[in-house]
Design a protein around this motif. Structure first.
Motif, short mmCIF file in Angstrom:
data_model
loop_
_atom_site.label_atom_id
_atom_site.label_comp_id
_atom_site.label_asym_id
_atom_site.label_seq_id
_atom_site.Cartn_x
_atom_site.Cartn_y
_atom_site.Cartn_z
N ASP A 128 -3.97 33.53 -14.11
CA ASP A 128 -4.94 33.97 -15.11
C ASP A 128 -5.86 32.85 -15.60
OD1 ASP A 128 -5.88 36.37 -16.35
OD2 ASP A 128 -5.41 35.44 -18.26
N SER A 235 -4.51 38.75 -15.07
CA SER A 235 -3.94 39.66 -16.07
C SER A 235 -4.92 40.79 -16.36
CB SER A 235 -3.63 38.91 -17.36
OG SER A 235 -2.62 37.95 -17.17
N ALA A 269 -0.59 43.11 -19.09
CA ALA A 269 -0.40 41.72 -19.48
C ALA A 269 -1.68 41.16 -20.07
CB ALA A 269 0.02 40.88 -18.27
N LEU A 273 0.80 36.06 -19.16
CA LEU A 273 1.47 37.02 -18.28
C LEU A 273 2.91 36.62 -17.99
CD1 LEU A 273 -0.14 36.52 -14.71
CD2 LEU A 273 -0.28 34.88 -16.57
#
Length: 292
Positions: A128, A235, A269, A273
């Motif tokens: 992410d 995410s 998420a 995450l």
């Protein structure tokens, strides 16, 4: 999920600083390095490690100024993280390329390092994050002015009455956190002060912004130099989606830098995450890391 897998920590000299390095799993299991993000520490990966189906030797340092590693108590220079990672790999994986998994800041470090030292990395998973927004040279005078003011200050972190109060604050910031996970994080990513109050175990100097603007072109050049396979975990409601919409030219430009890339979305998420959906993260990592 394995119930509360135990970790063990060792202290290591890394380029003249005392580093805390956390380990999970048997020393003779396949090694993989987990690299934490900004204002966090190695314990953040506890839930992902517990969800791993295979046996791994997870090696997770606290970056300089985080957790139980030595704090500078002055401004930090970001390239030091690349050199610290280089030293850590030389110590733990001197004769073979390493598997890297990095979340947020740790993902940025892993990605850039993998282009600078492609021969030292066999696979890299970036969680992410996809670099930062490009900085403008026009902002340089203002940033430097703000930095000069900041180095004269005495930065502080927010303090909490006890671990329970910190756990409540963590859940307020991330409603996806269960009570058990919030309680674990409150005790393992914090430190107790002499007066009994609790604060995050991060040198407050990390909150001082760098004096120079971020140069996206430098990062893109490093990504283009990566030879290892890359996994990008995005995410569903995280930073990548928020900052770089999938239909934008900026997003496509960044992805095009990677020669061998797999992108997967982690449903349900936010940015963290590894806390929100550790089972999904663990499954995606093992599917990727076991490809070869």
């Amino acid at each position: 999920m394995k119930p509360n897998p135990e970790s063990r920590c060792e202290q290591l000299d890394v380029r003249g600083l005392r580093y805390n390095v956390r380990h999970w799993g048997a020393a003779d299991a396949p090694p993989v390095f987990f690299l934490h993000g900004w204002m966090d520490n190695s314990a953040t990966f506890q839930f992902v490690v517990g969800a791993l189906a295979q046996d791994w030797h997870v090696i997770a340092p606290d970056w300089r100024g985080y957790g139980a590693s030595e704090w500078l108590r002055r401004p930090y220079w970001f390239p030091d993280y690349y050199a610290d990672l280089d030293a850590l790999l030389a110590h733990y994986s001197p004769h073979r390329p390493a598997r890297l998994v990095g979340h947020s800041m740790g993902g940025n470090i892993a990605g850039v390092y993998s282009g600078a030292r492609p021969q030292r990395v066999s696979q890299v998973a970036i969680l992410d994050v996809l670099g930062l927004k490009d900085g403008s040279a026009d902002d340089a005078p203002k940033r430097l002015d703000q930095w000069l003011d900041a180095v004269l200050a005495d930065p502080q972190l927010r303090r909490y009455a006890d671990h329970d109060a910190l756990a409540r604050r963590l859940q307020q910031a991330n409603p996806r956190l269960t009570e058990d996970r919030a309680a674990f994080l409150a005790r393992n990513v914090s430190r107790v002060l002499p007066d009994g109050q609790v604060e995050m175990a991060c040198d407050p100097w990390h909150k001082t912004a760098a004096p120079a603007p971020y140069r996206l072109d430098d990062t893109l050049a490093c990504w283009r130099a990566i030879t290892a396979p890359v996994l990008l975990l995005v995410s569903e409601e995280g930073y990548v989606v928020d900052r770089f919409p999938a239909d934008s030219d900026d997003y496509r430009q960044r992805l095009a830098c990677f020669t061998d890339l797999r992108v997967a979305t982690v449903a349900g998420a936010g940015h963290n995450l590894q806390h929100d959906q550790p089972e999904q993260v663990a499954a995606a990592l093992e599917n990727f890391l076991l490809r070869d």
